[in-house]
Scaffold this motif. Structure first.
Motif, short mmCIF file in Angstrom:
data_model
loop_
_atom_site.label_atom_id
_atom_site.label_comp_id
_atom_site.label_asym_id
_atom_site.label_seq_id
_atom_site.Cartn_x
_atom_site.Cartn_y
_atom_site.Cartn_z
N ILE A 77 -6.70 -123.22 37.40
CA ILE A 77 -5.34 -123.76 37.52
C ILE A 77 -5.31 -124.58 38.80
N ILE A 116 -9.05 -126.54 32.29
CA ILE A 116 -7.83 -126.37 33.09
C ILE A 116 -6.74 -125.74 32.24
N ASP A 117 -6.30 -124.55 32.63
CA ASP A 117 -5.23 -123.87 31.89
C ASP A 117 -3.85 -124.37 32.28
N GLY A 118 -3.70 -124.88 33.49
CA GLY A 118 -2.38 -125.30 33.90
C GLY A 118 -2.37 -126.06 35.21
N TYR A 119 -1.26 -126.74 35.46
CA TYR A 119 -1.01 -127.43 36.72
C TYR A 119 0.29 -126.88 37.28
N GLU A 120 0.30 -126.59 38.58
CA GLU A 120 1.49 -126.02 39.20
C GLU A 120 1.93 -126.88 40.38
N LYS A 188 1.07 -128.91 30.35
CA LYS A 188 0.50 -127.83 31.15
C LYS A 188 1.23 -127.61 32.48
#
Length: 432
Positions: A77, A116-120, A188
């Motif tokens: 992430i 990549i599971d996610g962007y924060e 994401k």
């Protein structure tokens, strides 16, 4: 040479308009504070793992992004941290900092999107969310949350509904990204709101540190100390540095940076837990040792102290130590009145700690060659040690300042329990 209160500052106050009162703007201080806020967010990310709210293998600092969360099974992430000092600020698609972060995420997605599971996007400010009564299309389209929700509802970017389709098209132009890549990033993307800029230190000490394993019973002072230690851990990992043997000769990665420096950007939850265990070690407590002192003006104590200090060639230091001794005596009597139930334990801890430290320093200086500087060497080390205890181990000395501890050392000497390395003629070192 000390500066007097009325002496003018060199060049006056910065950024004054015609010498009139003007809101200060210190870019250096602001930059440092925002860096520290980012490091604090790193502590929060580690805390999520330590409390079981999120499983991560490691936190990578300033590696590809502000932070990269390495998840089990090789997933990741990417995290961007941004601050906004505007009053009641809300992030909109018109904000360059937000657009720049999305553009960085798009570059990342194009290269590493499959893992990549996610962007924060983490900030002290929240994203703008329209009210139920909002009707203007440009206001609706300015909401990051609205566009992200619309992207999550459809399968391709061409299916995004208006007015959010226009916002998507505008974002394409600003970021220069491919439409498919931008669409995947938005699907994401998550927002997280951190504490306010002007109070995050207190928030971390009061709300986050006590939630960590084994930290529920820590005092406020200990929580603040642990917070600062964890922030320092993240700060060190954010810096590109090479220690030890690699500091002289280092193997280089393909980007020209030392491999050791890149590995140093990694913090595992286990290493953070080890630091926590060291910091929260229980304060050493003396049992009833019988090493007490008489509280109150004991007859002859100051005279004995004077003789001992003169005997150790410390006559010039007697007066300041006597003043500390008398003031410490008064301070302890006040604590006895304010904390009658626990004062015996407080007194025992203070006296035992100071006596042991003084005796240890005296023992370490036993082979000092010059008799005339022997006592001064001991006095200097005791001054430094009492200062360190007061600043770095306040719980161990019941939160008393250096001057109180030095005053207690004077009492102990005046009651023949400590002799500055040179006992009076006929006096045993243990004061018998």
């Amino acid at each position: 040479m000390e500066r007097t209160k009325n002496e003018p500052l060199p060049l006056g106050l910065p950024e004054q308009v015609d010498g009139l009162a003007t809101t200060p703007s210190d870019r250096g201080d602001e930059t440092q504070e925002r860096f520290r806020y980012q490091w604090a967010i790193g502590v929060w990310l580690l805390a999520q793992s330590l409390t079981g709210n999120r499983t991560i293998r490691a936190l990578w600092c300033e590696h590809h992004e502000d932070y990269l969360l390495e998840l089990p099974a090789g997933r990741c992430i990417a995290v961007q941290v941004k601050t906004d000092s505007r009053e009641n600020a809300r992030w909109r698609w018109s904000d360059d900092a937000l657009v720049d972060s999305v553009a960085r995420f798009c570059v990342f997605e194009r290269t590493h999107g499959t893992v990549i599971d996610g962007y924060e996007f983490i900030s002290n400010a929240a994203p703008y969310v329209p009210a139920a009564t909002t009707k203007r299309k440009d206001s609706l389209a300015a909401s990051p949350d609205r566009l992200i929700q619309c992207c999550s509802r459809v399968s391709t970017h061409s299916e995004v509904e208006e007015p959010y389709k226009a916002a998507f098209t505008g974002l394409l132009g600003k970021t220069g990204c491919d439409a498919t890549v931008l669409f995947q990033v938005l699907r994401k993307l998550r927002f997280a709101q951190g504490p306010v800029l002007r109070g995050y230190d207190d928030t971390f000490a009061a709300s986050i540190i006590p939630e960590l394993p084994g930290c529920a019973g820590l005092t406020t002072v200990s929580c603040c100390r642990l917070r600062d230690e964890l922030i320092a851990l993240v700060q060190a990992a954010c810096r590109l540095r090479v220690d030890g043997i690699d500091g002289a000769v280092a193997y280089l990665a393909t980007n020209g940076r030392p491999d050791a420096a890149i590995r140093g950007k990694c913090i595992t939850p286990e290493s953070a837990a080890e630091l926590m265990a060291r910091v929260r070690q229980p304060t050493f407590r003396f049992v009833d040792s019988g090493a007490g002192i008489d509280i109150g003006a004991t007859t002859g104590r100051a005279e004995v102290l004077k003789r001992k200090m003169r005997n150790a060639y410390l006559g010039s230091q007697f007066e300041p130590l006597r003043m500390r001794m008398d003031s410490a005596d008064q301070r302890l009597m006040e604590r006895a009145l304010l904390e009658p139930e626990g004062f015996d334990a407080i007194s025992n801890q203070l006296v035992s700690t100071v006596l042991v430290e003084c005796k240890d320093i005296e023992a370490m200086a036993f082979d000092h060659a010059d008799e005339k500087t022997h006592g001064l060497a001991i006095y200097k080390q005791i001054l430094q040690r009492m200062d360190t205890l007061a600043k770095e181990e306040p719980e161990r000395v019941c939160r008393e300042p250096k001057d109180t501890l030095m005053g207690i050392a004077g009492m102990l000497s005046g009651e023949c329990k400590f002799a500055w390395g040179t006992p009076l003629e006929g006096e045993a070192q243990d004061g018998a």
